[in-house]
Motif scaffolding. Sequence first.
Motif, PDB file in Angstrom:
ATOM      1  N   ASP A 182      13.139  55.465  68.098  1.00 21.85           N
ATOM      2  CA  ASP A 182      14.544  55.493  68.520  1.00 21.85           C
ATOM      3  C   ASP A 182      15.098  56.915  68.485  1.00 21.85           C
ATOM      4  OD1 ASP A 182      14.514  52.764  68.868  1.00 21.85           O
ATOM      5  OD2 ASP A 182      15.357  52.322  66.891  1.00 21.85           O
ATOM      6  N   PHE A 183      14.670  57.679  67.497  1.00 15.63           N
ATOM      7  CA  PHE A 183      15.147  59.053  67.340  1.00 15.63           C
ATOM      8  C   PHE A 183      14.732  59.919  68.531  1.00 15.63           C
ATOM      9  CE2 PHE A 183      14.290  63.393  65.641  1.00 15.63           C
ATOM     10  CZ  PHE A 183      15.593  63.753  65.338  1.00 15.63           C
ATOM     11  N   ILE A 184      13.496  59.795  68.948  1.00 14.17           N
ATOM     12  CA  ILE A 184      13.003  60.598  70.070  1.00 14.17           C
ATOM     13  C   ILE A 184      13.748  60.247  71.356  1.00 14.17           C
ATOM     14  CG2 ILE A 184      10.993  61.030  71.542  1.00 14.17           C
ATOM     15  CD1 ILE A 184       9.273  60.774  69.004  1.00 14.17           C
ATOM     16  N   GLN A 185      13.992  58.963  71.567  1.00 14.37           N
ATOM     17  CA  GLN A 185      14.756  58.561  72.746  1.00 14.37           C
ATOM     18  C   GLN A 185      16.174  59.118  72.696  1.00 14.37           C
ATOM     19  OE1 GLN A 185      14.499  54.290  72.896  1.00 14.37           O
ATOM     20  NE2 GLN A 185      12.385  54.283  73.632  1.00 14.37           N
ATOM     21  N   LEU A 186      16.780  59.065  71.510  1.00 11.38           N
ATOM     22  CA  LEU A 186      18.131  59.614  71.357  1.00 11.38           C
ATOM     23  C   LEU A 186      18.146  61.123  71.590  1.00 11.38           C
ATOM     24  CD1 LEU A 186      19.611  57.700  68.289  1.00 11.38           C
ATOM     25  CD2 LEU A 186      20.686  57.935  70.540  1.00 11.38           C
ATOM     26  N   CYS A 187      17.110  61.806  71.130  1.00 15.47           N
ATOM     27  CA  CYS A 187      17.024  63.258  71.344  1.00 15.47           C
ATOM     28  C   CYS A 187      16.999  63.580  72.834  1.00 15.47           C
ATOM     29  CB  CYS A 187      15.774  63.822  70.675  1.00 15.47           C
ATOM     30  SG  CYS A 187      15.891  63.971  68.884  1.00 15.47           S
ATOM     31  N   ASN A 188      16.166  62.869  73.576  1.00 17.81           N
ATOM     32  CA  ASN A 188      16.062  63.131  75.016  1.00 17.81           C
ATOM     33  C   ASN A 188      17.399  62.905  75.714  1.00 17.81           C
ATOM     34  OD1 ASN A 188      13.333  63.745  74.816  1.00 17.81           O
ATOM     35  ND2 ASN A 188      12.679  61.639  75.185  1.00 17.81           N
ATOM     36  N   THR A 189      18.052  61.800  75.376  1.00 22.70           N
ATOM     37  CA  THR A 189      19.354  61.504  75.979  1.00 22.70           C
ATOM     38  C   THR A 189      20.393  62.550  75.585  1.00 22.70           C
ATOM     39  OG1 THR A 189      18.886  59.133  75.952  1.00 22.70           O
ATOM     40  CG2 THR A 189      21.186  59.788  76.157  1.00 22.70           C
ATOM     41  N   THR A 190      20.402  62.910  74.308  1.00 21.69           N
ATOM     42  CA  THR A 190      21.386  63.872  73.811  1.00 21.69           C
ATOM     43  C   THR A 190      21.187  65.241  74.437  1.00 21.69           C
ATOM     44  OG1 THR A 190      21.542  62.700  71.698  1.00 21.69           O
ATOM     45  CG2 THR A 190      22.306  64.985  71.746  1.00 21.69           C
ATOM     46  N   PHE A 191      19.947  65.690  74.529  1.00 17.44           N
ATOM     47  CA  PHE A 191      19.687  67.015  75.095  1.00 17.44           C
ATOM     48  C   PHE A 191      20.119  67.081  76.561  1.00 17.44           C
ATOM     49  CE2 PHE A 191      15.967  67.836  71.945  1.00 17.44           C
ATOM     50  CZ  PHE A 191      16.891  67.968  70.923  1.00 17.44           C
ATOM     51  N   GLU A 192      19.903  66.002  77.291  1.00 17.23           N
ATOM     52  CA  GLU A 192      20.335  65.982  78.692  1.00 17.23           C
ATOM     53  C   GLU A 192      21.856  66.034  78.781  1.00 17.23           C
ATOM     54  OE1 GLU A 192      19.943  63.264  82.749  1.00 17.23           O
ATOM     55  OE2 GLU A 192      18.634  62.871  81.037  1.00 17.23           O
ATOM     56  N   ARG A 193      22.529  65.304  77.904  1.00 17.37           N
ATOM     57  CA  ARG A 193      23.998  65.312  77.914  1.00 17.37           C
ATOM     58  C   ARG A 193      24.548  66.670  77.475  1.00 17.37           C
ATOM     59  NH1 ARG A 193      26.767  60.479  74.956  1.00 17.37           N
ATOM     60  NH2 ARG A 193      28.536  61.345  76.136  1.00 17.37           N
ATOM     61  N   VAL A 194      23.872  67.324  76.547  1.00 17.90           N
ATOM     62  CA  VAL A 194      24.285  68.670  76.137  1.00 17.90           C
ATOM     63  C   VAL A 194      24.170  69.635  77.310  1.00 17.90           C
ATOM     64  CG1 VAL A 194      23.573  70.666  74.752  1.00 17.90           C
ATOM     65  CG2 VAL A 194      23.827  68.428  73.674  1.00 17.90           C
ATOM     66  N   SER A 195      23.094  69.502  78.074  1.00 20.44           N
ATOM     67  CA  SER A 195      22.920  70.363  79.242  1.00 20.44           C
ATOM     68  C   SER A 195      24.052  70.155  80.241  1.00 20.44           C
ATOM     69  CB  SER A 195      21.564  70.073  79.895  1.00 20.44           C
ATOM     70  OG  SER A 195      21.341  70.941  80.980  1.00 20.44           O
ATOM     71  N   ARG A 196      24.432  68.894  80.460  1.00 20.85           N
ATOM     72  CA  ARG A 196      25.534  68.624  81.389  1.00 20.85           C
ATOM     73  C   ARG A 196      26.860  69.131  80.823  1.00 20.85           C
ATOM     74  NH1 ARG A 196      23.068  63.348  82.126  1.00 20.85           N
ATOM     75  NH2 ARG A 196      24.850  62.323  81.149  1.00 20.85           N
ATOM     76  N   PHE A 197      27.025  69.033  79.507  1.00 21.61           N
ATOM     77  CA  PHE A 197      28.227  69.551  78.858  1.00 21.61           C
ATOM     78  C   PHE A 197      28.356  71.059  79.106  1.00 21.61           C
ATOM     79  CE2 PHE A 197      29.911  71.786  75.121  1.00 21.61           C
ATOM     80  CZ  PHE A 197      31.167  71.221  74.994  1.00 21.61           C
ATOM     81  N   LEU A 198      27.259  71.779  78.949  1.00 18.43           N
ATOM     82  CA  LEU A 198      27.285  73.227  79.155  1.00 18.43           C
ATOM     83  C   LEU A 198      27.476  73.583  80.625  1.00 18.43           C
ATOM     84  CD1 LEU A 198      24.503  74.302  76.654  1.00 18.43           C
ATOM     85  CD2 LEU A 198      26.902  75.008  76.588  1.00 18.43           C
ATOM     86  N   ALA A 199      27.003  72.708  81.502  1.00 10.31           N
ATOM     87  CA  ALA A 199      27.155  72.981  82.931  1.00 10.31           C
ATOM     88  C   ALA A 199      28.622  73.077  83.331  1.00 10.31           C
ATOM     89  CB  ALA A 199      26.456  71.901  83.749  1.00 10.31           C
ATOM     90  N   THR A 200      29.493  72.376  82.614  1.00 11.75           N
ATOM     91  CA  THR A 200      30.917  72.412  82.970  1.00 11.75           C
ATOM     92  C   THR A 200      31.494  73.816  82.833  1.00 11.75           C
ATOM     93  OG1 THR A 200      31.628  71.829  80.713  1.00 11.75           O
ATOM     94  CG2 THR A 200      31.215  70.021  82.245  1.00 11.75           C
ATOM     95  N   ARG A 201      30.842  74.663  82.053  1.00 11.08           N
ATOM     96  CA  ARG A 201      31.330  76.033  81.894  1.00 11.08           C
ATOM     97  C   ARG A 201      31.084  76.874  83.142  1.00 11.08           C
ATOM     98  NH1 ARG A 201      29.957  77.500  75.548  1.00 11.08           N
ATOM     99  NH2 ARG A 201      30.913  75.620  74.687  1.00 11.08           N
ATOM    100  N   GLU A 202      30.301  76.330  84.062  1.00  4.47           N
ATOM    101  CA  GLU A 202      30.015  77.057  85.294  1.00  4.47           C
ATOM    102  C   GLU A 202      30.960  76.671  86.427  1.00  4.47           C
ATOM    103  OE1 GLU A 202      25.670  78.265  85.698  1.00  4.47           O
ATOM    104  OE2 GLU A 202      25.494  76.189  85.019  1.00  4.47           O
ATOM    105  N   GLN A 203      31.974  75.870  86.115  1.00  6.39           N
ATOM    106  CA  GLN A 203      32.895  75.435  87.159  1.00  6.39           C
ATOM    107  C   GLN A 203      33.640  76.604  87.790  1.00  6.39           C
ATOM    108  OE1 GLN A 203      33.132  72.427  88.534  1.00  6.39           O
ATOM    109  NE2 GLN A 203      34.565  73.311  90.014  1.00  6.39           N
ATOM    110  N   ALA A 204      33.923  77.631  87.009  1.00 11.73           N
ATOM    111  CA  ALA A 204      34.630  78.795  87.568  1.00 11.73           C
ATOM    112  C   ALA A 204      33.826  79.413  88.705  1.00 11.73           C
ATOM    113  CB  ALA A 204      34.896  79.829  86.473  1.00 11.73           C
ATOM    114  N   LEU A 205      32.506  79.490  88.526  1.00 10.59           N
ATOM    115  CA  LEU A 205      31.651  80.016  89.591  1.00 10.59           C
ATOM    116  C   LEU A 205      31.657  79.071  90.787  1.00 10.59           C
ATOM    117  CD1 LEU A 205      29.585  81.931  90.794  1.00 10.59           C
ATOM    118  CD2 LEU A 205      27.811  80.777  89.458  1.00 10.59           C
ATOM    119  N   SER A 206      31.625  77.770  90.528  1.00  7.35           N
ATOM    120  CA  SER A 206      31.672  76.798  91.624  1.00  7.35           C
ATOM    121  C   SER A 206      32.964  76.941  92.422  1.00  7.35           C
ATOM    122  CB  SER A 206      31.544  75.375  91.070  1.00  7.35           C
ATOM    123  OG  SER A 206      30.281  75.176  90.478  1.00  7.35           O
ATOM    124  N   ASP A 207      34.058  77.206  91.734  1.00 13.06           N
ATOM    125  CA  ASP A 207      35.334  77.400  92.428  1.00 13.06           C
ATOM    126  C   ASP A 207      35.281  78.633  93.329  1.00 13.06           C
ATOM    127  OD1 ASP A 207      36.350  75.172  91.150  1.00 13.06           O
ATOM    128  OD2 ASP A 207      37.357  76.312  89.573  1.00 13.06           O
TER     129      ASP A 207
END
Length: 275
Positions: A182-207
């Motif tokens: 269960d931990f490994i599955q949670l890690c994979n899901t969490t890491f992907e969500r962290v990546s998407r969280f950080l992607a929001t910081r690139e919105q200024a460039l997208s604008d």
Amino acid sequence: NNFGLPPSNRTMTSVARCLEEARAVRDDHHFRVVQLPMNLYESGGALVANNGGRSVLEFCREEGLGVLVNRPLNAFSGRRMIRLADFVKPGEKPPGREALREILAPLGAHEARLGPELGVELAGGGDKGLAALVEEIVPRLESPAHWEQAAGPYVIRPLQTWLRRCQEKLAHDMRWQAWQLDFIQLCNTTFERVSRFLATREQALSDRVRKALQAAGHPESRETLSRMALNVLASLPGLDCVLCGMRRTEYVADAMGVAEMTPVEGLGILSNFQP
């Protein structure tokens, strides 16, 4: 990858030369389709005359070759990758620290079971688990690429070492085996969500990309940046297929919306695009 480069580049690959070689082998050759990267930043396949005075698209259209383009939303420019997409809805602010805690909460709750049930120190040492470690690291990062660079030495490798130690100690404990899965599955899901969280910081460039796209001649639109970028390519004469990522259903839904958009002057927009 090199079909769209200028003739002055020694690594440029000529479609005309490839077709010539195919015809030299046999008349009924099977060279029918070419594939190359193309996006707002990498538009050589549409604009660069590198096949006897014709671009890749022009040459292939005249010779009856199909053209597929890949990486329509992942552009490389100035040694960095630029994701041609929106990361937050118009008018919204990027998520903050509280949103990060919500992402990490399921992982932290799962880790909290480990000590009481098995008497094992958490991955960060003592009562400090992986969730707490990630919460410390992520605010210092600027993008998903930065996360990928930091995750290896500061998260993944220490985590692998910790898992090996626990496995050696608890290999025959079925509670550990179940927890670990269960931990490994949670890690994979969490890491992907962290990546998407950080992607929001690139919105200024997208604008900024959206503004540059409109300045290049794309009509103002309430569509997503990704749809606008895809529509430019889909409007190009001689381009048969734009290959999009399909990792998530929302990617597919977003891309399919391009079919409902009005075609634009793709060549003119690519020619005028100044990021």
